[in-house]
Scaffold this active site. Structure first.
Site, PDB file in Angstrom:
ATOM      1  N   THR A  17       0.824  -1.204   0.000  1.00  0.00           N
ATOM      2  CA  THR A  17       0.000   0.000   0.000  1.00  0.00           C
ATOM      3  C   THR A  17       0.860   1.257   0.000  1.00  0.00           C
ATOM      4  O   THR A  17       0.376   2.322  -0.361  1.00  0.00           O
ATOM      5  CB  THR A  17      -0.891   0.029   1.258  1.00  0.00           C
ATOM      6  OG1 THR A  17      -0.050  -0.267   2.382  1.00  0.00           O
ATOM      7  CG2 THR A  17      -2.008  -0.995   1.178  1.00  0.00           C
ATOM      8  N   SER A 102      15.091 -11.894   4.569  1.00  0.00           N
ATOM      9  CA  SER A 102      14.151 -12.518   5.503  1.00  0.00           C
ATOM     10  C   SER A 102      12.814 -11.788   5.537  1.00  0.00           C
ATOM     11  O   SER A 102      11.910 -12.184   6.258  1.00  0.00           O
ATOM     12  CB  SER A 102      14.747 -12.569   6.908  1.00  0.00           C
ATOM     13  OG  SER A 102      14.905 -11.256   7.411  1.00  0.00           O
ATOM     14  N   GLY A 103      12.702 -10.696   4.797  1.00  0.00           N
ATOM     15  CA  GLY A 103      11.428  -9.976   4.741  1.00  0.00           C
ATOM     16  C   GLY A 103      11.203  -9.080   5.949  1.00  0.00           C
ATOM     17  O   GLY A 103      10.117  -8.545   6.134  1.00  0.00           O
ATOM     18  N   SER A 107      17.483  -4.215   4.909  1.00  0.00           N
ATOM     19  CA  SER A 107      18.042  -3.115   4.111  1.00  0.00           C
ATOM     20  C   SER A 107      17.734  -1.754   4.732  1.00  0.00           C
ATOM     21  O   SER A 107      18.626  -0.918   4.861  1.00  0.00           O
ATOM     22  CB  SER A 107      17.568  -3.184   2.667  1.00  0.00           C
ATOM     23  OG  SER A 107      16.224  -3.510   2.577  1.00  0.00           O
ATOM     24  N   GLU A 140      17.651   2.992  -1.978  1.00  0.00           N
ATOM     25  CA  GLU A 140      17.053   1.754  -2.536  1.00  0.00           C
ATOM     26  C   GLU A 140      16.716   1.945  -4.018  1.00  0.00           C
ATOM     27  O   GLU A 140      16.994   1.098  -4.850  1.00  0.00           O
ATOM     28  CB  GLU A 140      15.738   1.424  -1.827  1.00  0.00           C
ATOM     29  CG  GLU A 140      15.860   1.222  -0.366  1.00  0.00           C
ATOM     30  CD  GLU A 140      15.779  -0.238   0.040  1.00  0.00           C
ATOM     31  OE1 GLU A 140      15.388  -1.090  -0.788  1.00  0.00           O
ATOM     32  OE2 GLU A 140      16.121  -0.506   1.193  1.00  0.00           O
ATOM     33  N   ASP A 152       9.415   0.668   4.999  1.00  0.00           N
ATOM     34  CA  ASP A 152      10.465   0.105   5.857  1.00  0.00           C
ATOM     35  C   ASP A 152      11.274   1.212   6.524  1.00  0.00           C
ATOM     36  O   ASP A 152      11.625   1.132   7.697  1.00  0.00           O
ATOM     37  CB  ASP A 152      11.395  -0.789   5.026  1.00  0.00           C
ATOM     38  CG  ASP A 152      10.618  -1.809   4.218  1.00  0.00           C
ATOM     39  OD1 ASP A 152       9.502  -2.154   4.621  1.00  0.00           O
ATOM     40  OD2 ASP A 152      11.135  -2.243   3.169  1.00  0.00           O
TER      41      ASP A 152
END
Ligand code: GLA
Length: 339
Positions: A17, A102-103, A107, A140, A152
């Site tokens: 989202t 690993s989700g 990062s 990123e 994140d």
């Protein structure tokens, strides 16, 4: 010596989202990345990734492109310099307890810890944390090649201990939502399938969302009229439906948490997972197996977290529920900080 910590994150709900102007409800966790930084002469950055046994050396004034973890370090230095921070030569030691892929956003943890360490070395004031999250996101997007949104980075930099944060990505308004679970527990379980946002389906989903916006004439998908979105061609129809229903589930989750209705919170996790699997199509067999493991253990709900195509699964266990083998309890910790 300067030591900083950037946390990983769990997103309770609100997946895919962020780049669609929608809602999410993440929190920083107590695992993440630690950076130790010391000034070094010669204007070079010497970076040492201790867990990988790899090093990098580059000119602080002119980082060049690189791959893998080096792209994060070089990109962070370059973006800080572009923002007017005079990053000096330095020795950096990087360690973490979040496996890449690993989700749980190793990062963003790395970017946040690096930013705080380099700002301290440069003796610069910390900029506004939302601005810092945007800077990390540019690392990123422009250096790593992953078209990720701000979820994140905002979780790592703007989280509140003991709470999840409700982020409205259309306005970047952030509000703390207390996470009081009583005896219930949130756990993560790794699926074993690693994911990379710079390759594979993540950027493809972004392109589909752009196509859906163009067809509907809206700036972002959260503004789409649900009836009009239902008339989109496949797979755009299902992509839009995921985003619209997921936004609604975020506010339903906020209401469930405020009411202390954790059975409902579990049902919302299940519904989010089904939508990500069937409408957004970002699940893989290993993720389905991890969800099934949590369900067999009696979880009230379980879903994939992060971008999908692998990574970890989140489960909500009732007070009498046993933590299945390999799963780890997670709780909201403080945001990125100097140690
Ligand atoms: C990854 C990205 C985030 C977000 C999630 C999906 O974690 O880095 O920006 O898009 O996937 O919600």
């Amino acid at each position: 010596m300067i030591r900083t910590f950037g946390p990983g994150r769990v997103n309770l709900i609100g997946e895919h989202t962020d780049y669609n102007g929608g809602l999410a409800l993440p929190f920083p966790i107590d695992r993440g990345v630690t950076v130790e930084a010391e000034p070094a002469g010669g204007g070079e950055i010497h970076a040492d990734a201790r867990d990988l046994g790899e090093r990098d050396v580059f000119a602080a004034a002119a980082p060049e492109r690189a791959d893998g973890w080096r792209a994060f370090v070089r990109g962070t230095v370059a973006e800080l310099r572009a923002a007017g921070i005079d990053v000096p030569g330095a020795r950096l030691e990087i360690r973490g307890d979040l496996p890449a892929g690993s989700g749980l956003s190793s990062s963003a943890a790395l970017e946040a810890a690096l930013c705080l360490a380099l700002l301290a070395l440069a003796d610069a004031d910390e900029p506004d944390r939302v601005e810092l999250a945007k800077l990390c996101s540019r690392v990123e997007n422009d250096w790593v090649g992953a078209e990720t949104g701000l979820l994140d980075q905002l979780a790592a930099l703007c989280g509140r201990a003991g709470a999840a944060i409700r982020i409205d990505f259309a306005t970047l308004d952030i509000a703390a939502v207390a996470l009081e679970l009583g005896g219930w527990r949130l756990v993560t379980l790794e699926s074993g399938a690693q994911h990379s946002h710079a390759s594979g389906g993540y950027n493809e989903r972004r392109a589909e969302c752009r196509a859906a916006c163009a067809a509907l004439g809206v700036e972002h998908l959260s503004l789409a009229d649900p009836d009009e979105a239902e008339r989109l061609p496949e797979p755009l129809r299902r992509r839009a439906r995921h985003v619209l229903t997921e936004n609604a589930r975020v506010d339903a989750m906020v209401a469930a948490l405020r009411a202390g209705d954790l059975e409902q919170a579990g049902r919302l996790l299940d519904a989010s997972h089904a939508s990500l699997r069937d409408d957004y199509e970002v699940s893989v067999p290993e993720v389905e197996a991890a969800v099934a493991t949590l369900e067999r253990a009696g979880a009230a709900g379980a879903r994939m977290v992060g971008g999908g195509f692998g990574g970890s699964v989140l489960g909500l266990l009732r007070p009498d529920g046993l933590v299945p083998a390999g799963a780890r309890a997670v709780a909201p910790g403080p945001p990125a900080r100097r140690l």
